[in-house]
Design an enzyme around this catalytic site. Structure first.
Site, mmCIF file in Angstrom:
data_model
loop_
_atom_site.group_PDB
_atom_site.id
_atom_site.type_symbol
_atom_site.label_atom_id
_atom_site.label_comp_id
_atom_site.label_asym_id
_atom_site.label_seq_id
_atom_site.Cartn_x
_atom_site.Cartn_y
_atom_site.Cartn_z
ATOM 1 N N CYS A 195 53.170 58.893 74.008
ATOM 2 C CA CYS A 195 52.931 57.643 73.280
ATOM 3 C C CYS A 195 54.235 56.883 73.018
ATOM 4 O O CYS A 195 54.220 55.663 72.923
ATOM 5 C CB CYS A 195 52.269 57.922 71.929
ATOM 6 S SG CYS A 195 50.716 58.795 72.035
ATOM 7 N N HIS A 200 43.017 57.823 73.059
ATOM 8 C CA HIS A 200 43.683 57.200 74.219
ATOM 9 C C HIS A 200 43.693 58.227 75.351
ATOM 10 O O HIS A 200 43.838 59.431 75.098
ATOM 11 C CB HIS A 200 45.149 56.852 73.903
ATOM 12 C CG HIS A 200 45.354 55.567 73.157
ATOM 13 N ND1 HIS A 200 46.283 55.458 72.144
ATOM 14 C CD2 HIS A 200 44.789 54.336 73.301
ATOM 15 C CE1 HIS A 200 46.263 54.206 71.684
ATOM 16 N NE2 HIS A 200 45.366 53.516 72.378
#
Ligand code: ARG
Length: 294
Positions: free
Chosen positions: A287, A184
């Site tokens: 996150c 990511h």
């Protein structure tokens, strides 16, 4: 510049610290009540390795309390049993100016999270836009100034970059990730100060891990952010870039020792919070944090 007589030389804030301005943040988090690693969708996850949910909860609580201590607001979404990755709320959507683009996961294991996140946004006054293309929210979309940096390569597809540009009417810069450990964008870039040039000191408003990107993306980053902090592979490998910043305080893994020094040199205040247990799921500080931009 003010000095702190009680701090040793190496811990004195850098010369720019006085000019870094903390901006108020509103975040969405999710208690890791059902946290475990029961499947493998990134190289960090080892289902055979035991996880400690109580420890995950304690570490998560420290992150939560740190945000409050710094004066930020934290909203909570109820965890759903059977969705162990819901703690990683950065993947829940992408929100600018009260408009929330929902998420459409690449990985089937997380699709059950899509509706709960969109419902939460709607129930809390956000205009919800249902996504068409596959993308994983703020995990792959980062706002810097008026520009959206958008990741692809592992999770979000290239077509989602066009969609996010249409939805928000902003410039989108596509960046390609090439190392599966940094799947990511928020594992390879940290936005330290989204208001470009606003501190008036320098343009070190992002930090990134050069080796996580293909050659073209690396060149784009070097050109657009000449003063960015380049982070070492060592600090990247402990999820050092997965940080949350308010423009002055940067919540960062205590294991990213070199990066912590770089932050201090540039006048940021590193605030170490250890999320080692949540790293077993392949996630860290950023996150677990979704920014709610009203
Ligand atoms: N286990 C989760 C996944 O692989 C971790 C997500 C990390 N989130 C992030 N924003 N990088 O989807």
């Amino acid at each position: 510049m003010s000095t702190h007589p009680t701090l040793p030389q190496t811990q004195q804030p850098g010369p720019e610290a006085a000019e870094r301005i903390a901006q108020h943040r509103r975040y969405l988090m999710c208690r890791p009540e059902h946290f475990t690693v029961s499947y493998r969708i990134n190289p960090w996850m080892e289902p055979a390795r035991p996880t400690d949910t109580a420890k995950a909860l304690r570490q998560w609580q420290e992150l939560h309390d740190t945000y409050l201590r710094l004066g930020h607001e934290v909203e909570l979404i109820d965890p759903v049993p059977g969705l162990p990755d819901m703690v990683y709320t950065a993947n829940g959507g992408f929100i600018i100016d009260g408009r929330a683009l929902g998420v459409r996961f690449r990985v089937p294991e997380r699709r059950g999270e899509e509706r709960p996140f969109m419902d939460w946004f709607a129930a809390h006054g956000f205009e919800v836009i249902e996504p068409v293309e596959v993308q994983e929210g703020e995990g792959d979309f980062l706002l810097v100034g008026d520009t959206i940096l958008a990741g692809t390569g592992f999770r979000s597809v290239g077509d989602s970059h066009r969609e996010v540009a249409d939805v928000f009417g902003r410039e989108v810069v596509s960046l390609r990730l090439i190392d599966p450990r940094f799947y990511h964008l928020d594992t390879a870039i940290a936005v330290l100060d989204p208001v470009q040039g606003h501190s008036g000191v320098d343009r070190a408003n992002i930090a990134y891990l050069p080796t996580a990107f293909d050659d073209h993306s690396r060149a784009v980053l070097a050109e657009r952010f000449p003063d960015a902090i380049a982070v070492s592979d060592e600090d990247g490998a402990v999820f050092g870039l997965n940080t949350a910043s308010d423009g002055r305080n940067v919540i960062v893994s205590p294991r990213a020792v070199g990066f912590i020094g770089q932050l201090r040199d540039r006048g940021y205040i590193p605030v170490p919070v250890d999320l080692s247990e949540l790293l077993l799921g392949g996630g860290g500080i950023k996150c677990c944090t979704l920014e709610l931009r009203g």
